[in-house]
Design a protein around this motif. Structure first.
Motif, PDB file in Angstrom:
ATOM      1  N   SER A  21     -31.659 -30.269   0.940  1.00 30.40           N
ATOM      2  CA  SER A  21     -31.273 -29.087   0.360  1.00 30.40           C
ATOM      3  C   SER A  21     -32.355 -27.991  -0.113  1.00 30.40           C
ATOM      4  CB  SER A  21     -30.286 -29.106  -0.784  1.00 30.40           C
ATOM      5  OG  SER A  21     -29.325 -29.952  -0.569  1.00 30.40           O
ATOM      6  N   CYS A  22     -32.353 -26.923   0.354  1.00 28.66           N
ATOM      7  CA  CYS A  22     -33.150 -25.677  -0.244  1.00 28.66           C
ATOM      8  C   CYS A  22     -32.632 -24.667  -0.681  1.00 28.66           C
ATOM      9  CB  CYS A  22     -34.004 -25.315   0.942  1.00 28.66           C
ATOM     10  SG  CYS A  22     -35.156 -24.100   0.486  1.00 28.66           S
ATOM     11  N   ALA A  23     -32.866 -24.365  -2.021  1.00 28.81           N
ATOM     12  CA  ALA A  23     -32.428 -23.320  -2.712  1.00 28.81           C
ATOM     13  C   ALA A  23     -33.070 -22.336  -3.283  1.00 28.81           C
ATOM     14  CB  ALA A  23     -31.460 -23.839  -4.008  1.00 28.81           C
ATOM     15  N   ARG A  72     -26.115 -23.541   6.741  1.00 31.01           N
ATOM     16  CA  ARG A  72     -26.430 -22.626   5.555  1.00 31.01           C
ATOM     17  C   ARG A  72     -25.206 -21.824   4.838  1.00 31.01           C
ATOM     18  NH1 ARG A  72     -30.694 -17.339   6.973  1.00 31.01           N
ATOM     19  NH2 ARG A  72     -30.732 -16.370   4.913  1.00 31.01           N
ATOM     20  N   ASP A  73     -25.027 -22.235   3.644  1.00 29.25           N
ATOM     21  CA  ASP A  73     -23.818 -21.817   3.072  1.00 29.25           C
ATOM     22  C   ASP A  73     -23.553 -20.255   2.401  1.00 29.25           C
ATOM     23  OD1 ASP A  73     -23.998 -23.562  -0.062  1.00 29.25           O
ATOM     24  OD2 ASP A  73     -25.058 -21.931   0.712  1.00 29.25           O
ATOM     25  N   ASN A  74     -24.835 -19.796   2.369  1.00 27.83           N
ATOM     26  CA  ASN A  74     -24.761 -18.310   1.941  1.00 27.83           C
ATOM     27  C   ASN A  74     -26.448 -17.796   2.168  1.00 27.83           C
ATOM     28  OD1 ASN A  74     -26.593 -19.157  -0.273  1.00 27.83           O
ATOM     29  ND2 ASN A  74     -24.977 -19.508  -1.631  1.00 27.83           N
ATOM     30  N   ALA A  75     -26.779 -16.675   1.529  1.00 25.54           N
ATOM     31  CA  ALA A  75     -28.068 -16.125   1.955  1.00 25.54           C
ATOM     32  C   ALA A  75     -29.008 -16.886   1.431  1.00 25.54           C
ATOM     33  CB  ALA A  75     -27.918 -14.779   1.363  1.00 25.54           C
ATOM     34  N   LYS A  76     -28.804 -17.763   0.491  1.00 26.68           N
ATOM     35  CA  LYS A  76     -29.934 -18.542  -0.283  1.00 26.68           C
ATOM     36  C   LYS A  76     -29.996 -19.914  -0.210  1.00 26.68           C
ATOM     37  CE  LYS A  76     -29.901 -15.040  -4.344  1.00 26.68           C
ATOM     38  NZ  LYS A  76     -29.490 -14.928  -5.528  1.00 26.68           N
ATOM     39  N   ASN A  77     -29.052 -20.651   0.192  1.00 22.59           N
ATOM     40  CA  ASN A  77     -29.154 -22.076   0.390  1.00 22.59           C
ATOM     41  C   ASN A  77     -29.179 -22.548   2.176  1.00 22.59           C
ATOM     42  OD1 ASN A  77     -29.153 -22.215  -2.214  1.00 22.59           O
ATOM     43  ND2 ASN A  77     -26.938 -22.339  -2.239  1.00 22.59           N
ATOM     44  N   VAL A  78     -30.037 -23.427   2.188  1.00 22.97           N
ATOM     45  CA  VAL A  78     -30.284 -23.946   3.555  1.00 22.97           C
ATOM     46  C   VAL A  78     -30.163 -25.514   3.417  1.00 22.97           C
ATOM     47  CG1 VAL A  78     -32.590 -23.757   3.832  1.00 22.97           C
ATOM     48  CG2 VAL A  78     -31.136 -23.919   5.818  1.00 22.97           C
ATOM     49  N   CYS A  95     -39.259 -26.085   3.355  1.00 26.92           N
ATOM     50  CA  CYS A  95     -38.294 -25.138   3.715  1.00 26.92           C
ATOM     51  C   CYS A  95     -39.041 -23.848   3.958  1.00 26.92           C
ATOM     52  CB  CYS A  95     -37.529 -25.191   2.345  1.00 26.92           C
ATOM     53  SG  CYS A  95     -36.090 -23.581   2.343  1.00 26.92           S
ATOM     54  N   ASN A  96     -38.743 -22.906   4.635  1.00 26.35           N
ATOM     55  CA  ASN A  96     -39.373 -22.043   4.909  1.00 26.35           C
ATOM     56  C   ASN A  96     -38.402 -20.534   5.013  1.00 26.35           C
ATOM     57  OD1 ASN A  96     -40.132 -19.683   7.249  1.00 26.35           O
ATOM     58  ND2 ASN A  96     -41.852 -20.291   6.176  1.00 26.35           N
ATOM     59  N   ASP A 113     -42.803 -15.157   5.225  1.00 25.32           N
ATOM     60  CA  ASP A 113     -43.482 -16.509   5.691  1.00 25.32           C
ATOM     61  C   ASP A 113     -43.463 -17.260   4.183  1.00 25.32           C
ATOM     62  OD1 ASP A 113     -46.131 -17.866   7.234  1.00 25.32           O
ATOM     63  OD2 ASP A 113     -43.972 -18.630   7.078  1.00 25.32           O
ATOM     64  N   TYR A 114     -42.563 -17.569   3.483  1.00 18.43           N
ATOM     65  CA  TYR A 114     -42.368 -18.132   1.903  1.00 18.43           C
ATOM     66  C   TYR A 114     -42.171 -19.553   2.280  1.00 18.43           C
ATOM     67  CZ  TYR A 114     -42.508 -17.718  -2.789  1.00 18.43           C
ATOM     68  OH  TYR A 114     -42.772 -17.857  -4.203  1.00 18.43           O
ATOM     69  N   TRP A 115     -42.779 -20.455   1.401  1.00 16.60           N
ATOM     70  CA  TRP A 115     -42.512 -21.704   1.631  1.00 16.60           C
ATOM     71  C   TRP A 115     -42.020 -22.369   0.392  1.00 16.60           C
ATOM     72  CZ3 TRP A 115     -43.121 -24.183   6.187  1.00 16.60           C
ATOM     73  CH2 TRP A 115     -43.707 -23.321   7.146  1.00 16.60           C
ATOM     74  N   GLY A 116     -41.476 -23.431   0.392  1.00 17.69           N
ATOM     75  CA  GLY A 116     -41.218 -24.342  -0.887  1.00 17.69           C
ATOM     76  C   GLY A 116     -42.338 -25.451  -0.886  1.00 17.69           C
TER      77      GLY A 116
END
Length: 125
Positions: A21-23, A72-78, A95-96, A113-116
């Protein structure tokens, strides 16, 4: 102010499954394409899969297609559902987001180009 936080990594036996998950957090109003990348020891970071804000998906190659599913369940979670894992899937998974729109002091900003920070996936044979 903006963060991408991955979770769900761990140690699993070959043939097993994991769901990453990526939030995204922060005062975000838009994220374009989000994706998962991975970097194995001694190798370059490589694309795993991407998903657009409209839900269009792309997978890197046949090595993961059919075993991994990005959603992806919304704009913010993948998410990345990984099935039939193999030892060669062992890597740090990142996550990117290709472009994030957010508010700061009521003004809109965009970062690209933002990374977790990454989450470790280890598959034992």
């Amino acid at each position: 102010q903006v963060q991408l936080v991955e979770s769900g990594g761990g140690l699993v036996q070959a043939g097993g499954s994991l769901r990453l998950s990526c939030a995204a957090s922060g005062n975000i109003f838009s994220i374009n394409t989000m994706g998962w990348y991975r970097q194995a020891p001694g190798k370059q970071r490589e694309l795993v899969a991407t998903i657009t804000s409209g839900g269009n998906t792309k997978y890197a190659d046949s090595a993961v297609k059919g075993r991994f599913t990005i959603s992806r369940d919304n704009a913010k979670n993948v998410y990345l559902q990984m099935n039939s894992l193999k030892p060669e899937d062992t890597a740090v998974y990142y996550c990117n987001a290709d472009r994030i729109g957010y508010y700061s002091d009521s003004a809109p900003y965009y970062i690209r180009d933002y990374w977790g920070q990454g989450t470790q996936v280890t598959v034992s044979s």
